[in-house]
Design a protein around this motif. Sequence first.
Motif, short mmCIF file in Angstrom:
data_model
loop_
_atom_site.label_atom_id
_atom_site.label_comp_id
_atom_site.label_asym_id
_atom_site.label_seq_id
_atom_site.Cartn_x
_atom_site.Cartn_y
_atom_site.Cartn_z
N GLN A 163 0.85 -1.18 0.00
CA GLN A 163 0.00 0.00 0.00
C GLN A 163 0.89 1.23 0.00
N SER A 164 0.53 2.21 -0.79
CA SER A 164 1.45 3.32 -1.09
C SER A 164 1.80 4.16 0.13
N SER A 165 0.90 4.30 1.09
CA SER A 165 1.18 5.14 2.26
C SER A 165 0.80 4.41 3.53
N ARG A 166 1.58 4.54 4.58
CA ARG A 166 1.18 3.99 5.88
C ARG A 166 0.29 4.96 6.63
N TYR A 167 0.58 6.26 6.48
CA TYR A 167 -0.22 7.29 7.14
C TYR A 167 -0.52 8.40 6.13
N LEU A 168 -1.75 8.93 6.22
CA LEU A 168 -2.15 9.98 5.29
C LEU A 168 -3.10 10.92 6.02
N VAL A 169 -2.88 12.21 5.84
CA VAL A 169 -3.78 13.21 6.43
C VAL A 169 -4.30 14.08 5.30
N LEU A 228 -6.03 6.05 -2.68
CA LEU A 228 -5.23 5.06 -1.98
C LEU A 228 -4.85 3.99 -2.99
N GLU A 229 -3.54 3.68 -3.04
CA GLU A 229 -3.06 2.76 -4.06
C GLU A 229 -2.60 1.44 -3.44
N CYS A 230 -2.81 0.37 -4.18
CA CYS A 230 -2.41 -0.96 -3.71
C CYS A 230 -1.85 -1.73 -4.90
N VAL A 231 -0.71 -2.38 -4.69
CA VAL A 231 -0.07 -3.18 -5.74
C VAL A 231 0.27 -4.55 -5.18
N ARG A 271 -2.72 -3.67 -9.85
CA ARG A 271 -2.97 -2.42 -9.13
C ARG A 271 -4.46 -2.17 -8.93
N PHE A 272 -4.81 -1.83 -7.69
CA PHE A 272 -6.22 -1.59 -7.35
C PHE A 272 -6.27 -0.31 -6.52
N ASP A 284 -0.07 -3.76 4.67
CA ASP A 284 0.07 -3.29 6.05
C ASP A 284 -0.90 -2.18 6.41
N GLY A 285 -1.70 -1.74 5.46
CA GLY A 285 -2.74 -0.76 5.77
C GLY A 285 -2.30 0.68 5.60
N THR A 286 -3.28 1.53 5.38
CA THR A 286 -3.08 2.99 5.35
C THR A 286 -3.99 3.58 6.41
#
Lengths: 110, 114
Positions: B6-12, B21-24, B73-74, B107-109
């Motif tokens: 997942q592209s980011s662990r934390y996002l604000v 939100l990107e997933c590969v 990619r989803f 691992d989630g965002t």
Amino acid sequence: SQQGEEDPQALSIQEGENATMNCSYKTSINNLQWYRQNSGRGLVHLILIRSNEREKHSGRLRVTLDTSKKSSSLLITASRAADTASYFCATEHRGNMLTFGGGTRLMVKP
Amino acid sequence: DVKVTQSSRYLVKRTGEKVFLECVQDMDHENMFWYRQDPGLGLRLIYFSYDVKMKEKGDIPEGYSVSREKKERFSLILESASTNQTSMYLCASSFGGGANQPQHFGDGTRLSIL
């Protein structure tokens, strides 16, 4: 939507003891799966038991399935501090779509 | 081993923003999933894709859309982010050979909408 329900919601044991978690669900299933989630991480698949199976083992894990009672249990034997995590049951009803329960938080004290 | 990233662990983000939100996944899996996880509610399925350009609504699709242009990619899209979309978002993939396939998770965002 139907959902598995885990019991208990939280469990605290000493290292070396066995931990038992239960899961109930509402309708017929293709299989039931157990996952572990360490704090702040994704879920890790532990074991899958098909609807025509009654018991399955993997290392220190033992899973039972009673389709007549629509329930399953996960037993972790000789627990270790590293087993501290949340455990989720998930039921597959069609295709590969899963419905998750709310989880059991397990703490294993050293 | 299957790897789901997942592209980011934390996002604000801010209310009203469009959020991606990107997933590969690297295992050539046909199925991909987006869940959100909230305390006491477990994981709830937002959307599911069983092939490129194919998608199916899960239990809570309102306020979300998805895109699957390539097999690996989803993407999950929050069209106009709202504070009630603050949550942990988990992506998963599985082999498309019918039933009885485990899902493999990223691992989630952790997304916060202010």
